[in-house]
Motif scaffolding. Sequence first.
Motif, PDB file in Angstrom:
ATOM      1  N   GLN A 113      -5.034  10.100   2.610  1.00  0.00           N
ATOM      2  CA  GLN A 113      -5.366   9.228   3.734  1.00  0.00           C
ATOM      3  C   GLN A 113      -4.248   8.227   4.008  1.00  0.00           C
ATOM      4  O   GLN A 113      -3.893   7.973   5.170  1.00  0.00           O
ATOM      5  CB  GLN A 113      -6.675   8.491   3.458  1.00  0.00           C
ATOM      6  N   GLU A 114      -3.700   7.667   2.942  1.00  0.00           N
ATOM      7  CA  GLU A 114      -2.605   6.702   3.097  1.00  0.00           C
ATOM      8  C   GLU A 114      -1.361   7.373   3.676  1.00  0.00           C
ATOM      9  O   GLU A 114      -0.674   6.803   4.532  1.00  0.00           O
ATOM     10  CB  GLU A 114      -2.287   6.069   1.745  1.00  0.00           C
TER      11      GLU A 114
ATOM     12  N   GLU B  52      -1.296  10.071   5.539  1.00  0.00           N
ATOM     13  CA  GLU B  52      -1.566  10.404   6.942  1.00  0.00           C
ATOM     14  C   GLU B  52      -1.417   9.170   7.828  1.00  0.00           C
ATOM     15  O   GLU B  52      -0.849   9.244   8.926  1.00  0.00           O
ATOM     16  CB  GLU B  52      -2.977  10.976   7.081  1.00  0.00           C
ATOM     17  N   GLN B  53      -1.886   8.057   7.342  1.00  0.00           N
ATOM     18  CA  GLN B  53      -1.766   6.808   8.103  1.00  0.00           C
ATOM     19  C   GLN B  53      -0.305   6.440   8.328  1.00  0.00           C
ATOM     20  O   GLN B  53       0.059   5.889   9.375  1.00  0.00           O
ATOM     21  CB  GLN B  53      -2.477   5.680   7.361  1.00  0.00           C
ATOM     22  N   ALA B  54       0.529   6.753   7.342  1.00  0.00           N
ATOM     23  CA  ALA B  54       1.958   6.434   7.443  1.00  0.00           C
ATOM     24  C   ALA B  54       2.737   7.453   8.261  1.00  0.00           C
ATOM     25  O   ALA B  54       3.917   7.244   8.550  1.00  0.00           O
ATOM     26  CB  ALA B  54       2.563   6.349   6.044  1.00  0.00           C
TER      27      ALA B  54
ATOM     28  N   SER C  62       0.616   3.558   2.132  1.00  0.00           N
ATOM     29  CA  SER C  62       0.988   3.736   3.537  1.00  0.00           C
ATOM     30  C   SER C  62       2.237   2.931   3.882  1.00  0.00           C
ATOM     31  O   SER C  62       3.148   3.432   4.553  1.00  0.00           O
ATOM     32  CB  SER C  62      -0.177   3.306   4.436  1.00  0.00           C
TER      33      SER C  62
ATOM     34  N   THR D 100       5.875   4.681   5.047  1.00  0.00           N
ATOM     35  CA  THR D 100       6.242   4.562   6.457  1.00  0.00           C
ATOM     36  C   THR D 100       7.759   4.709   6.638  1.00  0.00           C
ATOM     37  O   THR D 100       8.547   4.127   5.897  1.00  0.00           O
ATOM     38  CB  THR D 100       5.774   3.205   7.015  1.00  0.00           C
TER      39      THR D 100
ATOM     40  N   SER E 158       0.836  -1.193   0.000  1.00  0.00           N
ATOM     41  CA  SER E 158       0.000   0.000   0.000  1.00  0.00           C
ATOM     42  C   SER E 158       0.877   1.253   0.000  1.00  0.00           C
ATOM     43  O   SER E 158       2.088   1.189   0.277  1.00  0.00           O
ATOM     44  CB  SER E 158      -0.895   0.013   1.231  1.00  0.00           C
TER      45      SER E 158
END
Length: 232
Positions: free
Chosen positions: A196-197, A199-201, A167, A171, A165
């Motif tokens: 969104q991805e 931000e998640q990372a 994310s 990371t 992904s």
Amino acid sequence: MPNAVIVAHGQPSDPDPAEAALAAYAAEVNKMCGGVNVTSATLAAPSRLEHCLDDLPDDTVIYPLFMAKGWFVTSALPKRLGGRELRILDPLGVDKALPAIAADAIGSAIQTHTWSTDQCNLILAAHGSGRSRNPSAVANQFAELVSERIKLKSIRVGFVEEAPSISEAATNSGQIALCLPFFACRGGHVLEDVPQELEQAGFQGKVMPVIGELPGVKRHISAVLAQAFEKV
């Protein structure tokens, strides 16, 4: 005057904004493309492509503003031509000049932020597919070609619809990082999924424009369209 139509996917849930954005995009290309009349249509806007072609001659060329030569370009688009054997050019994403244009844009972005190239991680945020390996293959090959033109710390490829992904790719990429959305247009994936991805990372870097909006891309498309008629 020769005619060309830039065709993009569009937004099925809300066709009008994407249709207007593509029309503005085509108008900019048209200004750069002396001798060729450039218009546009999205596949998502009902009958828009058909109505556009009704007023154009049979030597019109179609430019797919897509990132892969997949189902939309090879199947859906030809079916929408209504039996007319118009020339469909290769889509933007497989253009051999694109990696060099992207590498220049990446280098400029790094310089703007006063970073060191060899310390910068690039996240290539692409669409991918759960059904076909072609979209991810195009994105991965693009990343390899970019890496041959600019020596970054790393290039990590992440996808919306398959692993890894975006994310996962983003990371631990640090503060000296860029995200390049491997999309032709700023549609729902770019406006919603990619942020969104990231931000998640916990992404701390900077997000670049989509491929279709990188400096030099519109001018290159105008040159491609002009050359298409020179070969006839």
